[in-house]
Design a protein around this motif. Structure first.
Motif, PDB file in Angstrom:
ATOM      1  N   ASN A  65     -40.645 -24.672 -25.685  1.00  0.00           N
ATOM      2  CA  ASN A  65     -40.578 -23.799 -26.857  1.00  0.00           C
ATOM      3  C   ASN A  65     -40.346 -24.612 -28.120  1.00  0.00           C
ATOM      4  O   ASN A  65     -39.793 -25.716 -28.078  1.00  0.00           O
ATOM      5  N   GLY A  80     -40.878 -27.774 -19.212  1.00  0.00           N
ATOM      6  CA  GLY A  80     -40.218 -26.737 -19.991  1.00  0.00           C
ATOM      7  C   GLY A  80     -39.075 -27.283 -20.817  1.00  0.00           C
ATOM      8  O   GLY A  80     -38.596 -28.403 -20.607  1.00  0.00           O
ATOM      9  N   ALA A  92     -38.119 -18.998 -15.431  1.00  0.00           N
ATOM     10  CA  ALA A  92     -39.562 -18.769 -15.307  1.00  0.00           C
ATOM     11  C   ALA A  92     -40.161 -19.678 -14.243  1.00  0.00           C
ATOM     12  O   ALA A  92     -40.996 -19.238 -13.430  1.00  0.00           O
ATOM     13  N   ASN A  93     -39.725 -20.923 -14.204  1.00  0.00           N
ATOM     14  CA  ASN A  93     -40.268 -21.841 -13.213  1.00  0.00           C
ATOM     15  C   ASN A  93     -39.777 -21.524 -11.805  1.00  0.00           C
ATOM     16  O   ASN A  93     -40.467 -21.817 -10.823  1.00  0.00           O
ATOM     17  N   ILE A 128     -46.081 -14.066 -16.590  1.00  0.00           N
ATOM     18  CA  ILE A 128     -45.977 -15.240 -15.725  1.00  0.00           C
ATOM     19  C   ILE A 128     -46.739 -15.054 -14.416  1.00  0.00           C
ATOM     20  O   ILE A 128     -47.567 -15.886 -14.024  1.00  0.00           O
ATOM     21  N   SER A 170     -49.962 -22.413 -21.307  1.00  0.00           N
ATOM     22  CA  SER A 170     -48.682 -22.269 -22.007  1.00  0.00           C
ATOM     23  C   SER A 170     -48.245 -20.814 -22.059  1.00  0.00           C
ATOM     24  O   SER A 170     -49.059 -19.897 -22.154  1.00  0.00           O
ATOM     25  N   PHE A 171     -46.925 -20.636 -22.055  1.00  0.00           N
ATOM     26  CA  PHE A 171     -46.337 -19.301 -22.072  1.00  0.00           C
ATOM     27  C   PHE A 171     -45.597 -18.992 -23.372  1.00  0.00           C
ATOM     28  O   PHE A 171     -45.095 -17.884 -23.537  1.00  0.00           O
ATOM     29  N   SER A 172     -45.529 -19.958 -24.285  1.00  0.00           N
ATOM     30  CA  SER A 172     -44.806 -19.741 -25.547  1.00  0.00           C
ATOM     31  C   SER A 172     -45.552 -20.277 -26.755  1.00  0.00           C
ATOM     32  O   SER A 172     -44.968 -20.442 -27.821  1.00  0.00           O
ATOM     33  N   THR A 232     -43.678 -24.290 -20.355  1.00  0.00           N
ATOM     34  CA  THR A 232     -42.703 -23.361 -20.930  1.00  0.00           C
ATOM     35  C   THR A 232     -41.834 -24.056 -21.975  1.00  0.00           C
ATOM     36  O   THR A 232     -40.690 -23.659 -22.211  1.00  0.00           O
ATOM     37  N   GLU A 242     -38.080 -14.317 -19.102  1.00  0.00           N
ATOM     38  CA  GLU A 242     -38.037 -14.579 -17.663  1.00  0.00           C
ATOM     39  C   GLU A 242     -37.664 -13.377 -16.816  1.00  0.00           C
ATOM     40  O   GLU A 242     -37.720 -13.429 -15.583  1.00  0.00           O
ATOM     41  N   PRO A 251     -37.140 -21.324 -19.434  1.00  0.00           N
ATOM     42  CA  PRO A 251     -38.019 -22.166 -18.621  1.00  0.00           C
ATOM     43  C   PRO A 251     -37.502 -22.376 -17.196  1.00  0.00           C
ATOM     44  O   PRO A 251     -38.295 -22.389 -16.247  1.00  0.00           O
TER      45      PRO A 251
END
Length: 422
Positions: free
Chosen positions: A233, A176, A185-186, A157, A258-260, A231, A138, A182
């Protein structure tokens, strides 16, 4: 040979045969050189093992390659000391202390979640250790004792949200895991969507390791977003995608970005359930190029032809190689010396050029967005085409405001970087 020389050789042979002398004693350069000890700190058990065990395997492969090529500093081998974080922040802290204080390692490769990294950060700072962190995160952090090799927000992101807004839809649902990555990041995502003129139609979090997703998915279906930004995990993603499909939420109509989730997680998720969804990374196994083909082939030759590689695995492998370059440049494995020479290290990696930014202690990385296909790989639909300089603090808020945001999370969670499990 004269009498004196012959007599000396006879006595030398007798002394060696009796153990009174050794070749290493006569010639110090022949003594076995001590190994260079490093730590590998990951979750080998628990909810995050699905993601972290393969990263540790990639680090081990890099170490073995260096040792096979002759080691470092004139022939010294690297000796890895493994430590299991157990998907638990407090266990990570205990393991980090052991590696630095008892095992006396000169560098540590490890962590995945930002909660585990933030928990061990003060330990590395107190004991002057060096942590090489391989996972996108993040941002909102800089430490003199950490090299951040995963993507900063402007390397994952932020470009992902802009591409998604331009290509997939304007109405977003955010999901997330309930810990610092998360949540932060959000916060970055919400600032950006607001600036773009998009709409957040829902936001949900679930503790790491939980699998009861029915209520969350019901809320997503009711909100009717254009896109889900994910997000979550660890192995919670298995339940998440299963429930999306059971509820009739298909990627063709409501894609998930998705980021993970990478190649290594998809087999556990059942790639067929994710076809048409997206992920954002700096590296994908499907990248063209001889270096990447050689990297993938070497990993499969070592761990099995069925295995896949992902972004955190590739950059963790590169982290070991970059650290080794810094050791050779410093002429010592001493942590203080390597802290200086590791800055500005670069290499031609499987993904392309990776460069450590000396000012920000983060890596320059290219950015890529991939669409999941049936064989569990990604078709790259967007590529930055060049490495992007890291910007760990998004400009949507001041550093002071970001610090306040993090402090509020930490206070809300009673001095932890994850929400307490219910």
């Amino acid at each position: 040979m004269n009498f004196k020389t012959g007599t000396a050789l006879i006595f030398l042979a007798i002394a060696l045969s009796c153990g009174a002398l050794s070749w290493a004693g006569l010639f110090p350069s022949l003594r076995a050189q001590p190994p260079i000890r490093v730590g590998i700190l990951h979750s080998f058990t628990g909810t995050m093992a699905i993601s972290e065990v393969p990263v540790a395997e990639a680090e081990q492969m890099a170490i073995d390659e260096i040792n096979a090529a002759g080691g470092l500093l004139g022939g010294r081998k690297i000796e890895p000391v493994l430590a299991d974080g157990g998907s638990n922040n407090l266990v990570f802290a205990t393991a980090a202390k052991r590696l630095l204080m008892q095992e006396k390692v000169c560098a540590v490769f490890g962590c995945w979640t930002s909660a585990s990294r933030k928990t061990v950060r003060p330990i590395f700072e107190e004991h002057a250790g060096l942590l090489l962190y391989p996972v996108q995160y993040e941002g909102l952090e800089e430490s003199p004792n950490i090299i951040y090799l995963g993507a900063a927000p402007n390397q994952q992101i932020i470009p992902a949200v802009k591409w998604t807004f331009d290509n997939l839809g304007k109405r977003f649902y955010l999901v997330g895991s309930d810990y610092v990555f998360p949540r932060a990041a959000n916060a970055v995502i919400k600032d950006q969507i607001k600036a773009l003129g998009g709409e957040i139609v829902g936001e949900d979090y679930i503790p790491l390791g939980r699998s009861d997703m029915q209520d969350m998915v019901a809320r997503i279906k009711s909100a009717g977003p254009d896109v889900i930004l994910n997000t979550i995990n660890g192995d919670t993603n298995i339940a998440f995608f299963r429930e999306l499909r059971a509820a009739g939420i298909q990627s063709a109509k409501v894609p998930t970005v998705s980021f993970s989730i990478g190649e290594n997680e998809l087999p556990s998720l059942n790639a067929a359930n994710c076809v048409g969804d997206y992920a954002v990374w700096n590296y994908f196994q499907s990248l063209e190029g001889e270096k990447n083909k050689a990297f993938v082939s070497a990993f499969r030759a070592r761990y099995g032809a069925h295995r896949v590689v992902s972004d955190p695995m590739e950059v963790a492998y590169c982290a070991v190689k970059l650290w080794a370059q810094a050791v050779e440049e410093a002429g010592t494995e001493n942590t203080e010396a390597v802290q200086k020479t590791i800055l500005d290290q670069s290499m031609a990696a499987p993904e392309g050029v990776i460069l450590i930014d000396s000012e920000r202690r983060h890596a320059w990385r290219s950015v890529r967005i991939g669409r999941i296909v049936a064989n569990g790989q990604f078709n790259i639909v967007w590529d930055s085409r060049r490495p992007i300089r890291p910007q760990p603090f998004p400009l949507s808020r001041s550093r002071g405001d970001w610090a306040l945001f993090l402090d509020q999370l930490y206070t809300r969670w009673n001095g932890n970087w994850s929400a307490p499990a219910l």
